[in-house]
Design a protein around this motif. Structure first.
Motif, mmCIF file in Angstrom:
data_model
loop_
_atom_site.group_PDB
_atom_site.id
_atom_site.type_symbol
_atom_site.label_atom_id
_atom_site.label_comp_id
_atom_site.label_asym_id
_atom_site.label_seq_id
_atom_site.Cartn_x
_atom_site.Cartn_y
_atom_site.Cartn_z
ATOM 1 N N ASP A 122 -2.266 -3.581 1.585
ATOM 2 C CA ASP A 122 -2.892 -3.281 0.293
ATOM 3 C C ASP A 122 -2.243 -2.066 -0.362
ATOM 4 O O ASP A 122 -2.121 -2.014 -1.586
ATOM 5 N N VAL A 123 -1.835 -1.092 0.438
ATOM 6 C CA VAL A 123 -1.156 0.089 -0.100
ATOM 7 C C VAL A 123 0.194 -0.312 -0.691
ATOM 8 O O VAL A 123 0.591 0.170 -1.753
ATOM 9 N N VAL A 124 0.905 -1.208 -0.011
ATOM 10 C CA VAL A 124 2.192 -1.681 -0.511
ATOM 11 C C VAL A 124 2.014 -2.370 -1.865
ATOM 12 O O VAL A 124 2.783 -2.146 -2.807
ATOM 13 N N LYS A 125 0.986 -3.213 -1.985
ATOM 14 C CA LYS A 125 0.714 -3.908 -3.246
ATOM 15 C C LYS A 125 0.374 -2.921 -4.359
ATOM 16 O O LYS A 125 0.837 -3.063 -5.498
ATOM 17 N N VAL A 126 -0.442 -1.920 -4.027
ATOM 18 C CA VAL A 126 -0.843 -0.914 -5.010
ATOM 19 C C VAL A 126 0.358 -0.080 -5.457
ATOM 20 O O VAL A 126 0.511 0.218 -6.646
ATOM 21 N N ALA A 127 1.201 0.299 -4.509
ATOM 22 C CA ALA A 127 2.374 1.105 -4.838
ATOM 23 C C ALA A 127 3.269 0.385 -5.838
ATOM 24 O O ALA A 127 3.822 1.000 -6.757
ATOM 25 N N GLU A 128 3.403 -0.916 -5.679
ATOM 26 C CA GLU A 128 4.259 -1.684 -6.588
ATOM 27 C C GLU A 128 3.576 -1.922 -7.938
ATOM 28 O O GLU A 128 4.195 -1.724 -8.992
ATOM 29 N N LYS A 129 2.317 -2.305 -7.915
ATOM 30 C CA LYS A 129 1.627 -2.672 -9.158
ATOM 31 C C LYS A 129 1.297 -1.471 -10.024
ATOM 32 O O LYS A 129 1.479 -1.505 -11.252
ATOM 33 N N TYR A 130 0.818 -0.383 -9.415
ATOM 34 C CA TYR A 130 0.316 0.744 -10.192
ATOM 35 C C TYR A 130 1.257 1.943 -10.252
ATOM 36 O O TYR A 130 1.113 2.805 -11.110
ATOM 37 N N PHE A 131 2.224 2.005 -9.318
ATOM 38 C CA PHE A 131 3.113 3.171 -9.276
ATOM 39 C C PHE A 131 4.601 2.807 -9.365
ATOM 40 O O PHE A 131 5.459 3.671 -9.255
ATOM 41 N N GLY A 132 4.882 1.523 -9.564
ATOM 42 C CA GLY A 132 6.252 1.098 -9.790
ATOM 43 C C GLY A 132 7.182 1.231 -8.602
ATOM 44 O O GLY A 132 8.386 1.374 -8.763
ATOM 45 N N ILE A 133 6.614 1.184 -7.384
ATOM 46 C CA ILE A 133 7.419 1.328 -6.173
ATOM 47 C C ILE A 133 7.435 0.013 -5.412
ATOM 48 O O ILE A 133 6.416 -0.434 -4.885
ATOM 49 N N GLY A 134 8.600 -0.626 -5.368
ATOM 50 C CA GLY A 134 8.741 -1.872 -4.644
ATOM 51 C C GLY A 134 10.074 -1.916 -3.922
ATOM 52 O O GLY A 134 10.836 -0.948 -3.923
ATOM 53 N N THR A 135 10.376 -3.024 -3.317
ATOM 54 C CA THR A 135 11.645 -3.201 -2.627
ATOM 55 C C THR A 135 12.780 -3.365 -3.635
ATOM 56 O O THR A 135 12.642 -4.086 -4.617
ATOM 57 N N THR A 136 13.892 -2.678 -3.408
ATOM 58 C CA THR A 136 15.077 -2.786 -4.259
ATOM 59 C C THR A 136 16.295 -2.926 -3.350
ATOM 60 O O THR A 136 16.160 -2.993 -2.124
ATOM 61 N N ASN A 137 17.481 -2.921 -3.943
ATOM 62 C CA ASN A 137 18.691 -2.999 -3.118
ATOM 63 C C ASN A 137 18.951 -1.703 -2.362
ATOM 64 O O ASN A 137 19.802 -1.656 -1.470
ATOM 65 N N LYS A 138 18.223 -0.621 -2.707
ATOM 66 C CA LYS A 138 18.354 0.661 -2.029
ATOM 67 C C LYS A 138 17.057 1.091 -1.341
ATOM 68 O O LYS A 138 16.986 2.174 -0.782
ATOM 69 N N ARG A 139 16.063 0.249 -1.393
ATOM 70 C CA ARG A 139 14.773 0.603 -0.790
ATOM 71 C C ARG A 139 14.170 -0.606 -0.084
ATOM 72 O O ARG A 139 13.994 -1.665 -0.687
ATOM 73 N N LYS A 140 13.838 -0.417 1.184
ATOM 74 C CA LYS A 140 13.211 -1.467 1.972
ATOM 75 C C LYS A 140 11.829 -0.998 2.400
ATOM 76 O O LYS A 140 11.665 0.147 2.842
ATOM 77 N N ILE A 141 10.837 -1.851 2.239
ATOM 78 C CA ILE A 141 9.469 -1.515 2.644
ATOM 79 C C ILE A 141 9.049 -2.457 3.767
ATOM 80 O O ILE A 141 9.056 -3.679 3.599
ATOM 81 N N VAL A 142 8.721 -1.876 4.911
ATOM 82 C CA VAL A 142 8.303 -2.654 6.078
ATOM 83 C C VAL A 142 6.815 -2.442 6.288
ATOM 84 O O VAL A 142 6.355 -1.299 6.432
ATOM 85 N N THR A 143 6.062 -3.523 6.307
ATOM 86 C CA THR A 143 4.615 -3.423 6.498
ATOM 87 C C THR A 143 4.290 -3.620 7.975
ATOM 88 O O THR A 143 4.243 -4.750 8.479
ATOM 89 N N THR A 144 4.097 -2.517 8.653
ATOM 90 C CA THR A 144 3.796 -2.565 10.081
ATOM 91 C C THR A 144 3.270 -1.207 10.533
ATOM 92 O O THR A 144 3.291 -0.242 9.765
ATOM 93 N N ASP A 145 2.827 -1.119 11.754
ATOM 94 C CA ASP A 145 2.343 0.133 12.325
ATOM 95 C C ASP A 145 3.527 1.041 12.658
ATOM 96 O O ASP A 145 4.477 0.615 13.324
ATOM 97 N N ALA A 146 3.501 2.278 12.190
ATOM 98 C CA ALA A 146 4.614 3.209 12.399
ATOM 99 C C ALA A 146 4.858 3.481 13.877
ATOM 100 O O ALA A 146 6.014 3.645 14.300
ATOM 101 N N LYS A 147 3.813 3.533 14.651
ATOM 102 C CA LYS A 147 3.960 3.774 16.091
ATOM 103 C C LYS A 147 4.758 2.656 16.739
ATOM 104 O O LYS A 147 5.708 2.901 17.496
ATOM 105 N N LYS A 148 4.400 1.411 16.440
ATOM 106 C CA LYS A 148 5.103 0.263 17.007
ATOM 107 C C LYS A 148 6.531 0.188 16.469
ATOM 108 O O LYS A 148 7.460 -0.182 17.199
#
Length: 208
Positions: free
Chosen positions: A101-127
């Protein structure tokens, strides 16, 4: 939509409100100056961007290679994405975020999504760190659930994984602060860091 008051008694528009499968309450408040809140605590705002810009500069990130990569654990509303786009525009940056949900919000409301220079991985940071084999010029740990830092961030296993993920002469920045912490918490954390890093500095922003 919903309305309520913040600490300054100003009515703000609640543009988005949801409870995630992990139990976190995510809100986007404001209109043209949007702010992300998780469990009632702000995760992104203009002052945070200023703080991060200052921390990156004081940490010597400007001196890192022109072409390189960064790993950022924690996405939030993407304040760090905005800053890194300016400081290191040609770097490849990987963001790791637990909440879809944070990933969706970041893209929709703050203009932050995956680009050719940015990769977003949705997973637990510890794992993610347990199976990570890549090395980066910069690793930033910015993991929060509201005001709380996950307990695993201060574990030696996690810190050791961070140390293995950094290139020689690279930088590690860990946002480690909470209203629940006392001086001894910081001292203990620094002692653990000193086992894995030759130089450990505590950098404070103007508000902390």
């Amino acid at each position: 939509t919903c309305h309520y008051c913040d600490g300054k008694r100003l009515k703000l528009l609640c543009m988005y409100l949801t409870k995630t499968k992990n139990g976190s309450v995510i809100e986007v408040r404001g209109w043209w100056r949007r702010k992300l809140f998780i469990n009632g605590y702000p995760q992104t705002q203009q002052s945070y961007r200023s703080d991060w810009a200052t921390i990156l500069h004081r940490s010597g990130v400007d001196d890192l290679p022109h072409i390189g990569s960064a790993l950022v654990l924690g996405l939030g509303g993407g304040d760090l994405a905005h800053i890194l786009d300016k400081v290191k525009p040609v770097w490849m940056t990987v963001f790791v975020e637990l909440e879809s949900d944070v990933v969706k919000v970041a893209e929709k409301y703050f203009g932050i999504g995956t680009t050719n220079k940015r990769k977003i991985v949705t997973t637990d940071a510890k794992k993610y760190m347990e199976r990570n084999r890549e090395m980066h010029d910069l690793v930033i740990v910015d993991l929060y659930n509201g005001d709380d830092v996950p307990m695993f961030v201060s574990s030696e296993k996690f810190i050791g994984g961070i140390a293995k993920a950094i290139k020689p002469r690279g930088k590690v920045i860990i946002n480690y602060a909470s209203h629940s912490f006392c001086k001894s918490d910081f001292a203990k954390f620094e002692q653990k860091l000193e086992k894995y890093f030759s130089v450990v500095k505590r950098l404070k922003t103007w508000g902390h």
